[in-house]
Each structure stands twice: as structure tokens, then as C-alpha cells.
Design a protein around this motif. Structure first.
Motif, short mmCIF file in Angstrom:
data_model
loop_
_atom_site.label_atom_id
_atom_site.label_comp_id
_atom_site.label_asym_id
_atom_site.label_seq_id
_atom_site.Cartn_x
_atom_site.Cartn_y
_atom_site.Cartn_z
N SER A 16 1.78 6.02 -0.10
CA SER A 16 1.21 7.14 0.60
C SER A 16 1.07 8.22 -0.47
CB SER A 16 2.60 7.71 1.66
OG SER A 16 3.61 8.10 0.82
N ILE A 17 0.26 9.14 -0.19
CA ILE A 17 -0.45 10.24 -0.85
C ILE A 17 1.17 11.18 -1.54
CG2 ILE A 17 -1.27 12.51 -1.18
CD1 ILE A 17 -3.64 11.21 0.26
N GLN B 56 0.34 -3.13 -0.49
CA GLN B 56 -0.33 -1.89 0.10
C GLN B 56 -0.02 -0.70 -0.62
OE1 GLN B 56 2.25 -1.09 3.42
NE2 GLN B 56 1.11 0.61 4.32
N SER B 57 -0.91 0.05 -0.45
CA SER B 57 -1.04 1.39 -1.36
C SER B 57 0.14 2.63 -1.10
CB SER B 57 -2.32 2.20 -1.14
OG SER B 57 -3.40 1.37 -1.50
#
Length: 343
Positions: free
Chosen positions: A179-180, A176-177
């Protein structure tokens, strides 16, 4: 960044993007690196003034470092039992590649000893050019030869992995990427450590800063996930464009001899590095794709990005390239020795 520099950057980025799209259409492996590198190289040789600003380049290195480190899990350290022999072979490989390539340049192309050694150095481009600028040598020949090596390896290594079907067959689980907000904090902290490592004269300091922070946070479970593709893909395009931009402003007359010598030396070191990689892969039970990228004498940042894109073990690859550059930092002044006279 002044307006002319911004315009130059935008033109370089546009050409690199077009090159990436063409590479995707053709079906090249690692298209986001190969396409821009080739397109920008040809545009530079055609007479365009192309460049990636230092601040953009540095930002790319930090983010690639974070991407590399995000793949590290506790299981990686279990696999590290097989790495000591591989690490020893890094030292052996550097010595073999350096002196074999220097011998070719002196015998076939009549380079003086200092120019031959600097042009033959298997990596550490910025450091080698800094040394060359302070010595009695052919700086243009060193620069072109080194740039040819980086470009040729950027193009050839993923093609070799693809053509000979050397990539691992394991199912790749896409994490999963981040979060910003977490990503922004990671970038800021990584840049801070990168600047600290620069003061300490680390090779590829900004990339190492990203790797250090990312590994530290991922291995402890403080952070999970990787750099999102919407950011990583443009970074690869910019990195490929950076490689190609090294040929900007080089005339064909200046390029001819240095290009031939650079290609010959690149072929020699690639063949030697491939032989070493195959041996290490067999003896140490390392996947062949990872070994090939780890022992290829290309730029650390480029090879690290390539490892991520080709699903090779980026931690294994990155560790070997950092070790190679640190060894070169000590080795080059020593082997040049008395020839290291200031201009």
C-alpha cells in the motif's frame, strides 16, 4: 535543483523513455534498462549534455533495494545451504577478472600499471573513480573503460539469458503490491539506514539500506508485498538513463582508444565470468540465469534490477554483488600499493 539542471534531467528522462518504448517495440529483454541506456548513450555522444541528478539517482537506489528485499521469504534461507561455495568463488572471480583485464590493458594498449588496474576493476565505479582522481593515472581512460563495461553488461547479460533460454521455467507468482502508506514509510526508513551506511563507508549504501529494511520487515512478516510496477518501471528507466549519461560530454577523439580497450576488456571479463558462473551453477546447483547475473561484473544496482526483471533470484544476486564490492574496497588499495601516489 536549478532550472538548467531540471531541464537537463527532463531531456535525459524523455530520451530514456523513448529508448524504452523502442526497446519494447523491438522486443528486447529488460527493455526498461537497455532502451534508455542505449538511447541516452548515443544522445550523449552526439553532443547533448545529459545527467540524472544525485537526489534522483539516490532515490532510485533506495527503491530498487526495497524491491530486492521484498522477495526474501523464510524459504530463501533453506536454499542458502548451497551458497558458501558460491560466496568463496566471488573472491576467486574478482582476483581473476581484475588481473586478467589489467594484463590485457598493459600488454595490448600500453596502459601504465595504475591506470590498467583501475580501469580493469570489476565493479565499484564510484569508488574506483574516487581512487583514480587522487592518483597519477589517466582518469578519462579509467572513466570510459568502466562506463563501457557497465553499459555492455547492461545490454548483453539479458540478451544472453534470452537468446540461450537460460531463464528459469518455474511459474512466477507475482506478489501483491504494498500500500502507498507502507511504501512511504519503507522508503523513509530505508533512506535513513542508507545514510547511516554511507557514514560507515558501505559500498552502494543506499541500495543496501533498502535491502536491509525490506528483508528485515518481510522476513518477520511485518510487511508483505512488493514495490508496485507504476513506480518500479520508471525507476528502471531512470537507472538505464543514468548508465547512458556517463558518456555525455565525451568527444569521439577521447573515446576511440578507451572505447576499444573497454570493449576488449569487457569481452575478456564476460567470458571469464560466464565460465565461473557455469561452474558454480553446476557444482552448487544454482540456476544458471541467477549465477550469470551474480558473477557479471556490472553495477550492483543495475544487476539487482536486472535480476528482478528477469525473474532470477534477487537475494542470491544482490548478496554476491555486495560481497564483490566490499572485497574490492579492500583489495584495490592493496594491489595498487606503491603506485597510489597523490597527484
Amino acid at each position: 535543483m536549478s532550472f538548467p539542471e531540471l531541464r537537463q534531467f527532463l531531456i535525459t528522462s524523455l530520451i530514456g523513455t523513448i529508448g524504452a518504448l523502442v526497446a519494447i517495440a523491438i522486443g528486447f529483454p529488460a527493455p526498461y534498462l537497455i532502451g534508455p541506456a542505449v538511447a541516452v548513450s548515443f544522445a550523449g555522444l552526439a553532443g547533448l549534455s545529459l545527467e540524472i541528478p544525485h537526489i534522483v539517482r539516490n532515490a532510485c537506489f533506495v527503491i530498487i533495494g526495497i524491491s530486492m528485499g521484498s522477495t526474501v521469504t523464510p524459504e530463501i534461507f533453506v536454499a542458502a545451504r548451497t551458497w558458501p561455495l558460491s560466496f568463496v568463488m566471488v573472491f576467486v572471480a574478482v582476483v581473476i577478472l581484475l588481473f586478467a583485464a589489467a594484463w590485457v590493458l598493459q600488454r595490448l594498449f600500453r596502459y601504465d600499471r595504475t591506470t590498467a588496474l583501475l580501469a580493469a576493476s570489476p565493479g565499484h565505479l564510484s569508488y574506483v573513480l574516487s581512487l583514480a582522481a587522487e592518483m597519477r593515472c589517466d582518469l578519462r581512460a579509467v572513466s570510459i573503460s568502466q562506463s563501457v563495461r557497465v553499459l555492455a553488461l547492461t545490454i548483453s547479460v539479458p540478451l544472453i539469458v534470452e537468446i540461450f533460454d537460460l531463464a528459469g521455467n518455474d511459474v512466477v507468482v507475482i506478489p501483491q503490491s504494498m500500500s502507498i502508506p507502507i511504501l512511504m514509510v519503507m522508503v523513509i526508513v530505508s533512506a535513513g539506514f542508507g545514510l547511516l551506511f554511507q557514514r560507515w563507508k558501505f559500498p552502494a549504501a543506499l541500495l543496501v539500506g533498502g535491502v536491509f529494511v525490506s528483508i528485515s520487515t518481510h522476513i518477520t512478516g511485518s510487511v508483505s508485498g512488493t514495490v508496485p510496477n507504476w513506480l518500479l518501471i520508471p525507476i528502471y528507466v531512470l537507472l538505464g538513463s543514468l548508465i547512458g549519461s556517463r558518456f555525455s560530454g565525451v568527444s569521439l577523439a577521447d573515446l576511440r582508444v578507451a572505447l576499444v580497450s573497454g570493449l576488449v576488456v569487457t569481452f575478456v571479463v564476460m567470458a571469464l565470468a560466464a565460465g565461473i558462473a557455469v561452474t558454480v551453477s553446476y557444482v552448487a546447483d544454482v540456476p544458471l540465469d541467477a549465477a550469470l547475473i551474480a558473477f557479471s561484473p556490472g553495477g550492483l544496482e543495475t544487476m539487482a534490477a536486472m535480476a528482478v526483471m528477469l525473474n532470477a533470484d534477487p537475494t542470491y544476486v544482490g548478496a554476491h554483488h555486495v560481497l564483490r564490492l566490499m572485497f574490492l574496497s579492500v583489495l584495490m588499495p592493496f594491489v595498487i600499493g606503491r603506485d597510489a601516489r597523490l597527484k
